[in-house]
Design a protein around this motif. Structure first.
Motif, PDB file in Angstrom:
ATOM      1  N   GLU A  72       0.874  -1.223  -0.050  1.00  0.00           N
ATOM      2  CA  GLU A  72       0.017   0.070  -0.182  1.00  0.00           C
ATOM      3  C   GLU A  72       0.783   1.215  -0.138  1.00  0.00           C
ATOM      4  N   PRO A  73       1.745   1.333   0.730  1.00  0.00           N
ATOM      5  CA  PRO A  73       2.833   2.483   0.943  1.00  0.00           C
ATOM      6  C   PRO A  73       3.481   2.861  -0.357  1.00  0.00           C
ATOM      7  N   LEU A  74       3.715   1.758  -1.217  1.00  0.00           N
ATOM      8  CA  LEU A  74       4.550   1.612  -2.418  1.00  0.00           C
ATOM      9  C   LEU A  74       3.467   2.284  -3.564  1.00  0.00           C
ATOM     10  N   LYS A  75       2.255   1.670  -3.597  1.00  0.00           N
ATOM     11  CA  LYS A  75       1.449   2.372  -4.461  1.00  0.00           C
ATOM     12  C   LYS A  75       1.089   3.841  -4.211  1.00  0.00           C
ATOM     13  N   VAL A  76       0.863   4.172  -2.928  1.00  0.00           N
ATOM     14  CA  VAL A  76       0.701   5.507  -2.651  1.00  0.00           C
ATOM     15  C   VAL A  76       1.790   6.342  -3.135  1.00  0.00           C
ATOM     16  N   LYS A  77       3.026   6.084  -2.858  1.00  0.00           N
ATOM     17  CA  LYS A  77       4.435   6.684  -3.397  1.00  0.00           C
ATOM     18  C   LYS A  77       4.468   6.781  -4.928  1.00  0.00           C
ATOM     19  N   GLU A  78       3.831   5.945  -5.729  1.00  0.00           N
ATOM     20  CA  GLU A  78       3.916   5.603  -7.021  1.00  0.00           C
ATOM     21  C   GLU A  78       2.939   6.753  -7.656  1.00  0.00           C
ATOM     22  N   TYR A  79       1.640   6.696  -6.836  1.00  0.00           N
ATOM     23  CA  TYR A  79       0.799   7.518  -7.214  1.00  0.00           C
ATOM     24  C   TYR A  79       1.089   9.262  -7.093  1.00  0.00           C
ATOM     25  N   SER A  80       1.451   9.243  -5.877  1.00  0.00           N
ATOM     26  CA  SER A  80       2.007  10.713  -5.523  1.00  0.00           C
ATOM     27  C   SER A  80       3.089  11.242  -6.547  1.00  0.00           C
ATOM     28  N   PHE A  81       4.266  10.227  -6.979  1.00  0.00           N
ATOM     29  CA  PHE A  81       5.080  10.653  -8.061  1.00  0.00           C
ATOM     30  C   PHE A  81       4.469  10.836  -9.246  1.00  0.00           C
ATOM     31  N   ALA A  82       3.389  10.082  -9.883  1.00  0.00           N
ATOM     32  CA  ALA A  82       2.790  10.534 -11.130  1.00  0.00           C
ATOM     33  C   ALA A  82       1.984  11.611 -11.159  1.00  0.00           C
ATOM     34  N   VAL A  83       1.511  11.927  -9.798  1.00  0.00           N
ATOM     35  CA  VAL A  83       0.810  13.268  -9.899  1.00  0.00           C
ATOM     36  C   VAL A  83       1.582  14.549  -9.954  1.00  0.00           C
ATOM     37  N   ALA A  84       2.831  14.311  -9.075  1.00  0.00           N
ATOM     38  CA  ALA A  84       3.827  15.375  -9.134  1.00  0.00           C
ATOM     39  C   ALA A  84       4.436  15.684 -10.508  1.00  0.00           C
ATOM     40  N   LYS A  85       4.516  14.475 -11.129  1.00  0.00           N
ATOM     41  CA  LYS A  85       5.257  14.514 -12.544  1.00  0.00           C
ATOM     42  C   LYS A  85       4.332  15.216 -13.490  1.00  0.00           C
ATOM     43  N   ILE A  86       2.898  14.843 -13.526  1.00  0.00           N
ATOM     44  CA  ILE A  86       2.057  15.585 -14.334  1.00  0.00           C
ATOM     45  C   ILE A  86       1.857  17.025 -13.983  1.00  0.00           C
ATOM     46  N   ARG A  87       1.985  17.240 -12.889  1.00  0.00           N
ATOM     47  CA  ARG A  87       2.039  18.843 -12.302  1.00  0.00           C
ATOM     48  C   ARG A  87       3.157  19.543 -12.906  1.00  0.00           C
ATOM     49  N   ASP A  88       4.276  18.854 -12.740  1.00  0.00           N
ATOM     50  CA  ASP A  88       5.418  19.556 -13.336  1.00  0.00           C
ATOM     51  C   ASP A  88       5.389  19.486 -14.767  1.00  0.00           C
ATOM     52  N   TYR A  89       4.968  18.773 -15.476  1.00  0.00           N
ATOM     53  CA  TYR A  89       4.724  18.877 -17.058  1.00  0.00           C
ATOM     54  C   TYR A  89       3.685  19.845 -17.559  1.00  0.00           C
TER      55      TYR A  89
ATOM     56  N   MET B  85      13.536  34.928  -9.562  1.00  0.00           N
ATOM     57  CA  MET B  85      12.320  35.806  -9.581  1.00  0.00           C
ATOM     58  C   MET B  85      11.254  34.717  -8.590  1.00  0.00           C
ATOM     59  N   LYS B  86      10.609  35.627  -7.726  1.00  0.00           N
ATOM     60  CA  LYS B  86       9.504  35.001  -6.932  1.00  0.00           C
ATOM     61  C   LYS B  86       8.358  34.160  -7.736  1.00  0.00           C
ATOM     62  N   ARG B  87       8.139  34.931  -8.874  1.00  0.00           N
ATOM     63  CA  ARG B  87       7.176  34.226  -9.564  1.00  0.00           C
ATOM     64  C   ARG B  87       7.539  32.929 -10.167  1.00  0.00           C
ATOM     65  N   THR B  88       8.632  32.684 -10.563  1.00  0.00           N
ATOM     66  CA  THR B  88       9.028  31.629 -11.408  1.00  0.00           C
ATOM     67  C   THR B  88      10.160  30.471 -10.891  1.00  0.00           C
ATOM     68  N   MET B  89      10.390  30.695  -9.444  1.00  0.00           N
ATOM     69  CA  MET B  89      11.573  30.244  -8.728  1.00  0.00           C
ATOM     70  C   MET B  89      11.328  28.702  -8.643  1.00  0.00           C
ATOM     71  N   LEU B  90      10.048  28.366  -8.430  1.00  0.00           N
ATOM     72  CA  LEU B  90       9.349  27.011  -8.060  1.00  0.00           C
ATOM     73  C   LEU B  90       8.982  26.484  -9.345  1.00  0.00           C
ATOM     74  N   ARG B  91       9.441  26.927 -10.596  1.00  0.00           N
ATOM     75  CA  ARG B  91       9.070  26.048 -11.681  1.00  0.00           C
ATOM     76  C   ARG B  91       9.833  24.802 -11.497  1.00  0.00           C
ATOM     77  N   PRO B  92       9.482  23.790 -12.602  1.00  0.00           N
ATOM     78  CA  PRO B  92      10.408  22.505 -12.178  1.00  0.00           C
ATOM     79  C   PRO B  92      11.929  22.557 -12.722  1.00  0.00           C
ATOM     80  N   LEU B  93      12.344  23.260 -13.705  1.00  0.00           N
ATOM     81  CA  LEU B  93      13.774  23.384 -13.679  1.00  0.00           C
ATOM     82  C   LEU B  93      14.501  24.234 -12.900  1.00  0.00           C
ATOM     83  N   PRO B  94      14.102  25.378 -12.517  1.00  0.00           N
ATOM     84  CA  PRO B  94      14.761  26.268 -11.611  1.00  0.00           C
ATOM     85  C   PRO B  94      14.894  25.341 -10.142  1.00  0.00           C
ATOM     86  N   ASP B  95      13.706  24.932  -9.943  1.00  0.00           N
ATOM     87  CA  ASP B  95      13.703  24.045  -8.523  1.00  0.00           C
ATOM     88  C   ASP B  95      14.463  23.035  -8.674  1.00  0.00           C
ATOM     89  N   GLU B  96      14.878  22.454  -9.569  1.00  0.00           N
ATOM     90  CA  GLU B  96      15.706  21.079 -10.172  1.00  0.00           C
ATOM     91  C   GLU B  96      14.871  19.948  -9.854  1.00  0.00           C
TER      92      GLU B  96
END
Length: 299
Positions: free
Chosen positions: A5-22, A84-95
């Motif tokens: 269960e925790p593994l599935k939750v982690k995989e789901y969270s990773f997928a959601v985070a990746k989609i959000r970054d894209y 810049m505050k507006r863009t510093m949390l984008r996927p690339l500058p935030d690494e």
């Protein structure tokens, strides 16, 4: 089961985070408005009927190419975005994402979009969309740190979408498509400068120069905004004069141009954050209202 269960939750969270970054990388809100104007350009062609399959294909192709342009922009500006505050949390500058992954996504998206336009419509519209991507990504983006003329350079790919839509329907450049290009071209200057005025301090940290005056936040910016918004009033008459739209759409476009000019005039007089933000909001309202009015009056 308890260990899975925790593994599935982690995989789901990773997928959601990746989609959000894209999604953040592709800027879907900005892309939507750009591609919407392309669809309007397509439907404004005399004799073209509203066939949802064609509209959706054009929309999809345009979104894919625009996504590619937005990704190039963020790859090249990843170090500036950190400042810049507006863009510093984008996927690339935030690494959270590497440039290799971003380039792969960019190439796949852009190639799919250009290919779709070439296959479903014509080669001319595909090449024009590729030109727009190259101008935005490799001319406008680096120019932002060199000279304020970047605003002019960026306005060209920013105004190409309705012309791309026109070419997708006709296979060639036409005066009707150019009339829509000119409206979108001149609209962008007050739009760009209002945003640049509001975010001036942030842009300055990143070494980005967008305002027309070297002195920065002077009333000269407002004066320039008046000039470009005034130009939109006679340009609003072009689609009607060319037989693309009726008089109702023309008058709505003229009224919007007058309101846009008034917002620019107030910005010139006050030269403050409040008037700059009001002009920025006016720019958000102007373009979709004018395009919809012209299109509805034509249909």
């Amino acid at each position: 089961m308890l260990r899975e269960e925790p593994l599935k939750v982690k995989e789901y969270s990773f997928a959601v985070a990746k989609i959000r970054d894209y999604a953040q990388l592709m800027k879907p809100n900005l892309s939507f408005m750009v591609v919407f104007s392309s669809v309007v350009g397509y439907l404004m062609v005399p004799g073209v009927e509203l066939i949802w399959k064609n509209v959706l294909l054009l929309f999809l192709g345009g979104m894919l190419v625009t996504n590619g342009a937005n990704i190039i922009n963020q790859i090249l500006e990843r170090y500036s975005d950190r400042l810049m505050k507006r863009t510093m949390l984008r996927p690339l500058p935030d690494e959270r994402m590497g440039t290799t992954e971003a380039w792969i996504l960019c190439i796949l998206s852009a190639a799919a979009g250009v290919g779709l336009l070439a296959y479903c419509f014509n080669l001319a519209s595909a090449l024009l969309s590729l030109l727009s991507l190259l101008l935005y990504g490799f001319a406008y983006t680096p120019m932002k740190k060199i000279h304020p003329i970047a605003t002019f350079v960026g306005a060209i790919p920013g105004a190409l979408p309705p012309l791309i839509g026109w070419v997708a329907a006709t296979g060639s450049l036409g005066i009707g498509g150019w009339s829509l290009f000119l409206i979108q071209f001149f609209w962008q200057f007050p739009h760009f400068w209002a945003i640049a005025w509001v975010g001036y301090e942030d842009y300055l940290k990143a070494g980005i120069r967008m305002l027309p005056s070297r002195e920065g936040k002077t009333s000269f910016t407002g004066l320039q905004c008046i000039f470009y918004s005034l130009t939109l009033i006679p340009l609003a008459m072009l689609p009607h004069q060319l037989g693309l739209s009726g008089s109702a759409g023309m008058w709505v476009a003229i009224a919007c141009g007058l309101l846009y000019t008034f917002a620019s005039f107030i910005f010139y007089l006050r030269n403050d954050r409040t008037s700059a933000k009001r002009l920025m909001y006016a720019s958000f309202i102007y373009l979709p209202t004018v395009l919809l009015a012209l299109l509805i009056d034509k249909l």
